[in-house]
Design a protein around this motif. Structure first.
Motif, PDB file in Angstrom:
ATOM      1  N   GLY A   1      -5.426  10.937  -3.630  1.00  0.00           N
ATOM      2  CA  GLY A   1      -5.281   9.485  -3.657  1.00  0.00           C
ATOM      3  C   GLY A   1      -4.302   8.914  -2.654  1.00  0.00           C
ATOM      4  O   GLY A   1      -4.520   7.832  -2.125  1.00  0.00           O
TER       5      GLY A   1
ATOM      6  N   LEU B   1      -4.187   5.583   1.106  1.00  0.00           N
ATOM      7  CA  LEU B   1      -3.263   4.489   1.408  1.00  0.00           C
ATOM      8  C   LEU B   1      -2.453   4.851   2.646  1.00  0.00           C
ATOM      9  O   LEU B   1      -2.211   6.023   2.913  1.00  0.00           O
ATOM     10  CB  LEU B   1      -2.292   4.251   0.243  1.00  0.00           C
ATOM     11  CG  LEU B   1      -2.875   3.785  -1.083  1.00  0.00           C
ATOM     12  CD1 LEU B   1      -1.772   3.729  -2.132  1.00  0.00           C
ATOM     13  CD2 LEU B   1      -3.537   2.426  -0.948  1.00  0.00           C
TER      14      LEU B   1
ATOM     15  N   GLY C   1      -1.597  -2.897   0.141  1.00  0.00           N
ATOM     16  CA  GLY C   1      -1.559  -1.683  -0.656  1.00  0.00           C
ATOM     17  C   GLY C   1      -1.980  -1.930  -2.087  1.00  0.00           C
ATOM     18  O   GLY C   1      -2.748  -1.147  -2.664  1.00  0.00           O
ATOM     19  N   ALA C   2      -1.495  -3.025  -2.671  1.00  0.00           N
ATOM     20  CA  ALA C   2      -1.858  -3.355  -4.048  1.00  0.00           C
ATOM     21  C   ALA C   2      -3.353  -3.633  -4.170  1.00  0.00           C
ATOM     22  O   ALA C   2      -3.989  -3.248  -5.165  1.00  0.00           O
ATOM     23  CB  ALA C   2      -1.043  -4.555  -4.520  1.00  0.00           C
TER      24      ALA C   2
ATOM     25  N   VAL D   1      -5.362  -0.191  -4.223  1.00  0.00           N
ATOM     26  CA  VAL D   1      -5.191   0.773  -5.308  1.00  0.00           C
ATOM     27  C   VAL D   1      -6.426   0.898  -6.205  1.00  0.00           C
ATOM     28  O   VAL D   1      -6.844   2.022  -6.535  1.00  0.00           O
ATOM     29  CB  VAL D   1      -3.927   0.435  -6.127  1.00  0.00           C
ATOM     30  CG1 VAL D   1      -3.934   1.157  -7.471  1.00  0.00           C
ATOM     31  CG2 VAL D   1      -2.679   0.813  -5.340  1.00  0.00           C
TER      32      VAL D   1
ATOM     33  N   VAL E   1      -8.953   3.056  -4.517  1.00  0.00           N
ATOM     34  CA  VAL E   1      -8.532   4.458  -4.513  1.00  0.00           C
ATOM     35  C   VAL E   1      -8.861   5.097  -5.857  1.00  0.00           C
ATOM     36  O   VAL E   1      -9.372   6.217  -5.924  1.00  0.00           O
ATOM     37  CB  VAL E   1      -7.034   4.583  -4.210  1.00  0.00           C
ATOM     38  CG1 VAL E   1      -6.598   6.045  -4.285  1.00  0.00           C
ATOM     39  CG2 VAL E   1      -6.712   4.015  -2.835  1.00  0.00           C
ATOM     40  N   GLY E   2      -8.583   4.388  -6.930  1.00  0.00           N
ATOM     41  CA  GLY E   2      -8.887   4.910  -8.257  1.00  0.00           C
ATOM     42  C   GLY E   2     -10.372   5.157  -8.458  1.00  0.00           C
ATOM     43  O   GLY E   2     -10.771   6.172  -9.054  1.00  0.00           O
TER      44      GLY E   2
ATOM     45  N   LEU F   1       4.684   0.277  -6.310  1.00  0.00           N
ATOM     46  CA  LEU F   1       3.341   0.512  -5.787  1.00  0.00           C
ATOM     47  C   LEU F   1       2.914   1.955  -6.055  1.00  0.00           C
ATOM     48  O   LEU F   1       1.759   2.221  -6.407  1.00  0.00           O
ATOM     49  CB  LEU F   1       3.297   0.214  -4.294  1.00  0.00           C
ATOM     50  CG  LEU F   1       1.934   0.389  -3.617  1.00  0.00           C
ATOM     51  CD1 LEU F   1       0.895  -0.545  -4.222  1.00  0.00           C
ATOM     52  CD2 LEU F   1       2.045   0.143  -2.110  1.00  0.00           C
TER      53      LEU F   1
ATOM     54  N   ALA G   1       1.784   2.215  -9.544  1.00  0.00           N
ATOM     55  CA  ALA G   1       0.431   1.671  -9.696  1.00  0.00           C
ATOM     56  C   ALA G   1      -0.614   2.671  -9.229  1.00  0.00           C
ATOM     57  O   ALA G   1      -1.682   2.811  -9.848  1.00  0.00           O
ATOM     58  CB  ALA G   1       0.311   0.360  -8.921  1.00  0.00           C
ATOM     59  N   LEU G   2      -0.318   3.376  -8.139  1.00  0.00           N
ATOM     60  CA  LEU G   2      -1.228   4.412  -7.665  1.00  0.00           C
ATOM     61  C   LEU G   2      -1.375   5.521  -8.697  1.00  0.00           C
ATOM     62  O   LEU G   2      -2.492   5.964  -9.002  1.00  0.00           O
ATOM     63  CB  LEU G   2      -0.729   4.985  -6.344  1.00  0.00           C
ATOM     64  CG  LEU G   2      -1.524   6.165  -5.767  1.00  0.00           C
ATOM     65  CD1 LEU G   2      -2.957   5.756  -5.450  1.00  0.00           C
ATOM     66  CD2 LEU G   2      -0.834   6.733  -4.529  1.00  0.00           C
ATOM     67  N   ASN G   3      -0.266   5.973  -9.260  1.00  0.00           N
ATOM     68  CA  ASN G   3      -0.327   7.010 -10.290  1.00  0.00           C
ATOM     69  C   ASN G   3      -1.141   6.555 -11.495  1.00  0.00           C
ATOM     70  O   ASN G   3      -1.925   7.337 -12.046  1.00  0.00           O
ATOM     71  CB  ASN G   3       1.094   7.391 -10.735  1.00  0.00           C
ATOM     72  CG  ASN G   3       1.743   8.413  -9.823  1.00  0.00           C
ATOM     73  OD1 ASN G   3       1.072   9.276  -9.268  1.00  0.00           O
ATOM     74  ND2 ASN G   3       3.047   8.330  -9.676  1.00  0.00           N
TER      75      ASN G   3
ATOM     76  N   SER H   1      -3.521   4.371 -11.518  1.00  0.00           N
ATOM     77  CA  SER H   1      -4.918   4.326 -11.115  1.00  0.00           C
ATOM     78  C   SER H   1      -5.542   5.714 -11.122  1.00  0.00           C
ATOM     79  O   SER H   1      -6.699   5.894 -11.541  1.00  0.00           O
ATOM     80  CB  SER H   1      -5.039   3.707  -9.716  1.00  0.00           C
ATOM     81  OG  SER H   1      -6.377   3.619  -9.306  1.00  0.00           O
TER      82      SER H   1
END
Length: 281
Positions: free
Chosen positions: A126, A130, A155-156, A159, A162-163, A211, A214-216, A218
């Motif tokens: 993931g 980004l 980036g937001a 996400v 990416v998920g 951020l 948020a990635l984690n 997702s």
């Protein structure tokens, strides 16, 4: 992926996309189809996949992996320490620096014989979807407020995509292996309790950590409707990010294109990632 990938982490690695092409030539998977025993004791057949955090960047030196165009770290990591356990047999380490969620998905058919016999699979995925390097540089003291605000906004927005791509990859992986799949998260890059750093202010570091959270989340959500399990490493790294007295994140300020920048150190892998994985076994 659900959309054209615009957010890449390749710049962090300091190598071109062509060099990161996963050409799985020279693999001889037949051995993976044979049950492995050590002194007549059942062994866990183990496969490692993923990006540079699974490939051990930050520990040792850059070395070639088992496939053409695949780069890994040569030093000790959670993967090497797992393989050293008496009842674990790493049948293949196919993690490659720069691999995106789509790259990992594309590699799965080529790794099918290994995955079919695996009882444990670990991976990270993931972050390469980004532009983490760009985000950090834009929000550092080398950037501007306008550049940082724009980078964080983009980036937001990225996400959720990416998920979605991670979920597609994990669904394919789940179908390819009967093994236990552990999807390892990413640490927060910064520890902000000591205030501003030469590279970045505490407020901007906090925004980048948010951020990353948020990635984690997702990626954790991407494990839903699969047999994969998300394993967080946030807690052990909280006091060991950049800016901490004893950081577990590597960053060479004298060389901003050092390929190991923004990756765990050997200590991060052994004391952050390894215990998190062992608790799941």
């Amino acid at each position: 992926m659900a959309r054209k990938r615009q957010f890449r982490f390749l710049a962090t690695l300091g190598i071109g996309a062509a060099a990161l092409a996963l050409t799985f030539t020279g693999i001889t998977p037949a051995s993976a189809t044979v049950p492995t025993t050590k002194t007549h004791v059942k062994v866990i057949d183990y496969v490692n996949l993923g990006d540079s955090y699974s490939a051990g960047f930050g520990s040792g030196t850059v070395t070639s992996g088992p496939m053409a165009g695949c780069l890994q770290g040569s030093g000790p990591t959670h993967v090497t320490k797992l393989d050293a356990r008496p009842r674990v047999d790493l049948t293949i380490n196919a993690a490659c620096a720069g691999a995106t969620t789509a790259d990992i998905a594309a590699s799965l058919p080529l790794l099918a014989p290994y995955l079919a016999g695996a009882e444990l699979v670990t991976l990270t995925l993931g972050a390469n979807d980004l532009d983490i390097k760009g985000l950090v540089m834009a929000c550092s003291t080398l950037g501007t407020d306008a550049a940082c605000d724009f980078a964080l906004q983009q980036g937001a927005l990225a996400v959720p995509y990416v998920g979605a791509s991670a979920h597609q990859t994990l669904s394919m992986l789940d179908a390819a292996t009967p093994g236990k799949i552990l999807v390892l998260g990413y640490p927060r890059l910064f520890t902000t309790t000591n205030g501003d750093q030469p590279l970045i202010t505490a407020s901007r570091a906090t925004q980048l950590n948010q951020l990353g959270d948020a990635l984690n989340q997702s990626i954790k959500d991407a494990t839903q409707l699969t047999d994969a399990k998300f394993v967080s490493v946030t807690s052990p790294f909280n006091s060991h990010g950049l800016g901490a007295d004893t950081p577990w994140i590597y960053f060479n300020q004298a060389d901003l294109v050092d390929p190991f920048n923004l990756h765990p150190t050997t200590s991060g892998y052994l004391f952050g990632y390894y215990p998190a994985v062992v608790r799941q076994l």
